[in-house]
Design an enzyme around this catalytic site. Structure first.
Site, PDB file in Angstrom:
ATOM      1  N   SER A  68       0.862  -1.175   0.000  1.00 48.39           N
ATOM      2  CA  SER A  68       0.000   0.000   0.000  1.00 48.39           C
ATOM      3  C   SER A  68       0.898   1.224   0.000  1.00 48.39           C
ATOM      4  CB  SER A  68      -0.870  -0.017   1.270  1.00 48.39           C
ATOM      5  OG  SER A  68      -1.495   1.226   1.492  1.00 48.39           O
ATOM      6  N   TYR A 121      -2.208  -1.214  10.421  1.00 46.88           N
ATOM      7  CA  TYR A 121      -2.207  -1.417   8.967  1.00 46.88           C
ATOM      8  C   TYR A 121      -0.868  -0.977   8.375  1.00 46.88           C
ATOM      9  CZ  TYR A 121      -3.857  -1.063   4.102  1.00 46.88           C
ATOM     10  OH  TYR A 121      -4.004  -1.192   2.733  1.00 46.88           O
TER      11      TYR A 121
END
Length: 277
Positions: A156, A169
Site C-alpha cells: 500500500s 495497517y
C-alpha cells in the site's frame, strides 16, 4: 492478448475488488487462475468480507474468457488449508508461474496506543502473515517448475509512509516490503522475481465504507462517500480521489510479464502521486 499465455497464477483475495480484477486481467492475457478467498470471522472492520458467492462470480468471469480457474475457499490465516488447496489446484492445472499475494483487510480507526490487542493481532495475521503463508504455499511449486516465475505482494502507499489512526495497517504493510526484499534476494538465483505494488485508495468495498471515511473525515459523525471524496483527493498529487482496481491490475500484469523480466526487489506505486505529495 497473450502476455502471460500458458501460465498459471495464484491470486489471494480473489472474491472481489483488486483480486477479482487481477484474475480477470491475467485471464484476458492467457493465464489460468487459482483463486483464493473466503475469510473466517473478521472483527473491527466496517465492511463485509468477501463471500463464497462472490468468489464464484470471479470464477464465472474467468471462465467467460475461456480460461481455467480453480477456487480455493480458505482463509490465508489457515496455512495448512491454504497449502493443501494450492497443492491440489496446481496438480490439476499442471504448473504455477505467478503468485499475487493480494488478500488483506482494513480496520476501523484507532490511535496507535489504543488499538485493541485482538485488532492488532488480526491485522498482522492477515496482512502480513497471510502474505507469508501465500508465499510458503506457492514458492515450492515455482521452484519445482524450474521455469523461474514472478511474485507480486500487495502492500500500500501505507507500506512506504505513515498514516495516523491505522498504525497496525501501516506496520503490516511496511512488513510486506521487508518480506518482499528478502524474498527477492533469496529467489533471484532461481530466476524468480519478487516485487510489491503500492496503491493509494482504490475504489473497492475496503475503502468505500464508513470506517475509512472516518479516518479521512474525523470531524463528522457519519461521513459519506461524498464527504470522503474531496478528502481522499487531497492526498493525491493527481486530481483524482482514488484509482480503479483495473489500474492496479495493469501494474501487476506488467510486473509478472516478460516486459519486467529484469525488475525485482522494486516497490511500484500506483498512487496518483500521493507518495510525492
Amino acid at each position: 492478448m497473450s502476455r502471460v499465455a500458458g501460465k498459471v497464477a495464484l491470486i489471494t483475495g480473489a472474491a472481489r475488488g483488486q483480486g477479482r480484477a487481477h484474475a480477470v486481467r491475467l485471464a484476458k492475457e492467457g493465464a489460468d487462475i487459482v483463486a483464493v478467498d473466503v475469510p473466517d470471522e473478521i472483527i473491527d472492520v466496517s465492511y463485509p468480507s468477501g463471500t463464497a458467492e462472490e468468489l464464484q462470480e470471479t470464477c464465472r468471469a474467468v471462465e467467460a474468457l475461456d480460461r481455467r480457474i480453480i477456487t480455493v475457499p480458505v482463509d490465508v490465516r489457515n496455512a495448512d488449508a491454504l497449502r493443501s488447496g494450492v497443492d491440489n489446484a496446481v496438480a490439476e492445472l499442471g504448473r504455477l508461474d505467478i503468485i499475487s499475494a493480494n488478500a488483506g483487510i482494513a480496520s476501523n480507526p484507532h490511535l496507535a496506543h489504543e488499538i485493541p490487542e485482538t485488532t492488532w493481532q488480526q491485522m498482522l495475521d492477515i496482512n502480513l502473515t497471510g502474505v507469508w503463508h501465500t508465499v510458503k504455499a506457492g514458492v515450492p511449486h515455482l521452484l519445482e517448475g524450474g521455469r523461474g516465475g514472478a511474485i507480486v505482494l500487495t502492500s500500500s502507499a501505507a507500506g512506504l509512509k505513515g498514516y495516523a489512526h491505522i498504525a497496525h495497517y501501516v506496520a503490516a504493510k511496511h512488513g510486506v516490503v521487508g518480506l518482499m526484499r528478502s524474498l527477492a534476494n533469496e529467489l533471484a538465483p532461481h530466476g524468480i522475481r519478487v516485487n510489491s505494488i503500492h496503491p493509494t485508495q482504490v475504489d473497492t468495498p475496503m475503502i468505500q465504507n464508513e470506517g475509512t471515511y472516518r479516518i479521512f473525515r474525523p470531524d463528522l459523525n457519519h461521513p459519506t462517500r461524498a464527504d470522503f471524496e474531496p478528502a481522499s483527493a487531497s492526498t493525491n498529487a493527481l486530481p483524482v480521489p482514488w484509482v480503479d482496481p483495473e489500474d492496479v491490475s495493469n501494474a501487476l500484469l506488467f510486473l509478472v510479464s516478460d516486459e519486467a523480466r529484469y525488475i525485482t526487489g522494486a516497490t511500484l506505486p500506483v498512487d496518483a502521486g500521493c507518495l510525492i505529495k
